[in-house]
Design an enzyme around this catalytic site. Structure first.
Site, short mmCIF file in Angstrom:
data_model
loop_
_atom_site.label_atom_id
_atom_site.label_comp_id
_atom_site.label_asym_id
_atom_site.label_seq_id
_atom_site.Cartn_x
_atom_site.Cartn_y
_atom_site.Cartn_z
N GLY A 140 -31.10 5.26 -2.55
CA GLY A 140 -32.21 5.62 -3.42
C GLY A 140 -32.78 6.97 -3.04
O GLY A 140 -33.79 7.07 -2.36
N ASN A 173 -41.12 -1.08 -4.12
CA ASN A 173 -42.38 -1.48 -4.74
C ASN A 173 -42.48 -2.99 -4.86
O ASN A 173 -41.48 -3.69 -5.02
CB ASN A 173 -42.51 -0.88 -6.15
CG ASN A 173 -42.95 0.56 -6.12
OD1 ASN A 173 -43.59 1.01 -5.18
ND2 ASN A 173 -42.62 1.30 -7.16
N LYS A 192 -51.34 -4.34 -0.74
CA LYS A 192 -51.03 -3.14 -1.54
C LYS A 192 -50.81 -3.53 -2.99
O LYS A 192 -51.29 -2.85 -3.91
CB LYS A 192 -49.80 -2.42 -0.99
CG LYS A 192 -49.47 -1.16 -1.79
CD LYS A 192 -48.27 -0.40 -1.25
CE LYS A 192 -48.00 0.85 -2.09
NZ LYS A 192 -46.81 1.60 -1.63
N SER A 220 -46.42 5.48 -10.55
CA SER A 220 -44.95 5.53 -10.61
C SER A 220 -44.44 4.87 -11.89
O SER A 220 -43.45 5.31 -12.48
CB SER A 220 -44.35 4.85 -9.38
OG SER A 220 -44.75 3.50 -9.30
N GLU A 278 -40.71 -1.84 -13.49
CA GLU A 278 -40.61 -2.83 -12.41
C GLU A 278 -41.63 -3.96 -12.60
O GLU A 278 -42.43 -4.24 -11.71
CB GLU A 278 -40.81 -2.15 -11.06
CG GLU A 278 -39.77 -1.10 -10.73
CD GLU A 278 -39.99 -0.46 -9.38
OE1 GLU A 278 -39.23 -0.79 -8.44
OE2 GLU A 278 -40.91 0.36 -9.24
#
Length: 331
Positions: free
Chosen positions: A7, A106, A209, A278, A290
């Site tokens: 990635g 993520n 988070k 993002s 996502e």
């Protein structure tokens, strides 16, 4: 130490550049223009230092397929979660018996339930690995979890611009005090000038988070609004808070209490100013969203522990409908 990055986007590219700059032997899987650019002139990192823009070029060995590298000492998986299932068998080619896999992605990762006390330890996170291929290809026993508190962009192939933040939290999925391999990775990342924290429960850091970004990410993608505008709308802010209360209720059932209120977290988000999430960036360029690792998995966990999450379900439904209408989420 031989290190491979899967990635080579914003976060993975930033880690690759800084690790290479610290003298480590870094490889990365790249294709098309990114491969050609990095092969020809190295990986370019743009940072602002003392108010001045600084460009540095870093020697990163790029290959087109993981099989060209063989087993590595450290494999960093910094892919979008939407692409992991397709490439997990290829990642396995770089994972040997002594390899450590650092998960830097993520949302909720596929190994999240491992090591958590019951009932969380028995959670079935089907939405994250529906075919089982990820878990079969990348064994949890190889994984170290992480949370990255930094932001970067990839404005051009082979170029990474660091925006803000420098923190990385790492820990064993099974919990407990820092293992030798955690300490070894922490040393490696500190050599690259990251601010590293070792934690006894990495799932708690991941959960906290996500509590902060599971609302603002999809809302930004749907509306095209930056973080400051999202929080400035009273009704949107109240809806976000309702979702966060529901997620906190889930956390209390799986041993991951939040210990904060939504307004505290909104204040942190507001301090970032007019930022583009993002997911908004992915939406603009037509990349898959996502949603599963950020929202679907929460609905899934809530169902298994008996928590009502009508606001999170509404967020998932609207986000999924938007993404499907744009071809950014499967039917």
């Amino acid at each position: 130490m031989k290190i491979t990055i899967h990635g080579l986007g914003a976060v993975g590219g930033l880690m690759a550049a800084k690790l290479a700059g610290a003298g480590y032997e870094v490889s990365a899987i790249a294709r098309n223009e990114t491969y050609d650019t990095v092969k020809r002139q190295g990986l370019t990192l743009i940072e602002t230092v003392d108010g001045e823009e600084r460009r540095t070029s870093h020697n990163v060995n790029v290959v087109r397929t993981p099989a060209e590298l063989g087993p590595q000492d450290l494999v960093i998986v910094a892919l979008k979660t939407t692409g992991l299932e397709a490439v997990a068998p290829q990642i396995a080619a770089t994972v040997g018996p002594e390899t450590t896999v650092l998960s830097a992605m993520n949302g909720i990762p596929w190994w999240f339930a491992h090591g958590l006390p019951e009932p969380a330890g028995s959670l079935n996170l089907w939405s994250l690995d529906p075919s089982g291929v990820v878990g079969a290809s990348i064994l949890t026993s190889s994984v170290i979890g992480s949370v990255v508190h930094l932001s970067a962009t990839a404005p051009n192939p082979g170029t990474i611009r660091r925006i803000a933040g420098n923190g990385i939290v790492i820990g064993e999925p099974g919990g407990g005090e820092a293992s030798q391999r955690v300490k070894k990775i922490a040393t490696c990342l500190r050599d690259a000038n990251f601010d590293v924290e070792e934690t006894a429960l990495i799932q708690r850091e991941i959960w906290f988070k996500l509590w902060g970004n599971m609302t603002v990410n999809p809302i930004s993608a749907i509306t095209g609004a930056t973080g400051d505008k999202i929080l400035a709308d009273q009704y949107v802010r109240e809806f976000m808070s309702s979702c966060m209360v529901e997620m906190a209720n889930i956390g209390s059932c799986i041993g991951l209490p939040i210990g904060a209120n939504p307004e505290d977290r909104h204040a942190v988000t507001a301090s970032l100013g007019a930022f583009r999430t993002s997911m908004l960036q992915d939406s603009v360029v037509g990349k898959p969203l996502e949603l599963d690792a950020l929202i679907s998995v929460l609905v899934e966990i809530a169902s298994q522990v008996g928590v009502e999450v009508k606001n999170i379900k509404a967020l998932l439904g609207i986000s999924r409908l938007y993404a499907r209408s744009k071809g950014l989420y499967p039917e």
